[in-house]
Design an enzyme around this catalytic site. Sequence first.
Site, PDB file in Angstrom:
ATOM      1  N   ASP A 108     -15.673   9.104   8.477  1.00  0.00           N
ATOM      2  CA  ASP A 108     -14.433   8.059   8.107  1.00  0.00           C
ATOM      3  C   ASP A 108     -13.115   8.774   8.145  1.00  0.00           C
ATOM      4  O   ASP A 108     -13.355  10.006   7.988  1.00  0.00           O
ATOM      5  CB  ASP A 108     -14.657   7.180   6.897  1.00  0.00           C
ATOM      6  CG  ASP A 108     -13.762   5.799   7.079  1.00  0.00           C
ATOM      7  OD1 ASP A 108     -14.555   5.054   7.182  1.00  0.00           O
ATOM      8  OD2 ASP A 108     -12.903   6.020   6.897  1.00  0.00           O
ATOM      9  N   ARG A 143       0.800  -1.073  -0.241  1.00  0.00           N
ATOM     10  CA  ARG A 143      -0.103   0.067  -0.130  1.00  0.00           C
ATOM     11  C   ARG A 143       0.732   1.216  -0.057  1.00  0.00           C
ATOM     12  O   ARG A 143       0.561   2.457  -0.661  1.00  0.00           O
ATOM     13  CB  ARG A 143      -1.010   0.068   1.228  1.00  0.00           C
ATOM     14  CG  ARG A 143      -1.888  -1.178   1.309  1.00  0.00           C
ATOM     15  CD  ARG A 143      -2.989  -0.946   2.344  1.00  0.00           C
ATOM     16  NE  ARG A 143      -3.808  -2.121   2.319  1.00  0.00           N
ATOM     17  CZ  ARG A 143      -5.047  -2.132   3.037  1.00  0.00           C
ATOM     18  NH1 ARG A 143      -5.261  -1.330   3.942  1.00  0.00           N
ATOM     19  NH2 ARG A 143      -5.781  -3.207   2.930  1.00  0.00           N
TER      20      ARG A 143
END
Length: 284
Positions: free
Chosen positions: A155, A50
Site C-alpha cells: 500500500d 485531512r
Amino acid sequence: MNAQPRDPIGTAQDREFNFSTRDFDRVRALIYQRAGIHLHEGKQAMVYSRLSRRLRDTQHQSFDSYLQWLEQTSGDTAQREWQEFVNCLTTNLTAFFREDHHFHTFAEWLKAHGTGKSIRIWCCAASTGEEPYSIAMTVAETLGLHASVKIMASDIDTNVLQTASRGVYNVDSRGLSPARLRMFFLKGKGGNEGQIRVKPELARMIEFKPFNLMQTHWSMGEPFDVIFCRNVMIYFDHATQRKVLERMHGVMRPHGLLFVGHSENFTDARDLFKLRGKTVYDKV
C-alpha cells in the site's frame, strides 16, 4: 492590471486556516504527481479536514506556507512529510471478504492451478490488512496452511500497513464467519477482550511492504500468478490507469489473473487483459 487572488473555498467563518481555491489546486497537482490520485472538484472539504492536521503538527499557519515548505524542504524531513501528505489523502475502505464473488473465483482457480506448484500473489492495495488476510484464508481453505503460496501485500499508505502487519481487529469485524474466527484468529483476553489476532501460521504467508504504483521501475522478483488491485484505479485518470495496467501486465505470468473493483472496467485495454468474469481479467 494585477490579477485578484482567487476566493477562499466555502464561506465558513470559523475555519482555523485559510484555504483558497489556489491552495486546493496545488494539493491536487501534488497528490497527482506523487500518487497518481486524481482529486475531483468537490473534495475541498475532505482535503481541508485531512491536511489541516498536518498544518497543526508542523506548526504552519496557512496552507500556502505548508505547501511551500513541503515543496522546498529536502532530506529525511521532507521524505517523512511527503509520506504523511500522501497518507492523509488516500482512502482506505475495506472489509474481510469484500466482493465475496472474487474469492469463490479465486478458490476455483487455486483448485485448478495451485496443487504442486509455487504461487505468487500480489495484493496491491492492502489497506489495513483485511483483503490480504482474506486471500490467505482462501488459500488455506483451498490448499491448506502449508501450501507453497506467497502473498505480497502493499500500500502507498504506511500508517495502514502498520495496522495490517499487526493483524489485530475487533471481534465483530464485518465479513468474518464464526468458523473462520475459530480457525484463523486468536481471541484476546483480559485487557484485549473484544479483539482478535491473526494466527501466526496464516500471517506467515504474507509480506507487507510500502509500494507506490507511480514508481517507474517495478522490481518485483518472480512474476505474479494473481494480482488483486481492487478499487484503486477509480482514483486514477485514464492515462494513469493505462500506465499501471501496462506495468502490471509486465510483472505477471502468462494468463495470470487480475481482480479489480466492482466499478472498474478495463475493456478498452483488451490488448493487455481479457475479461474472464465479473470484474476478473486474464492476462493476454
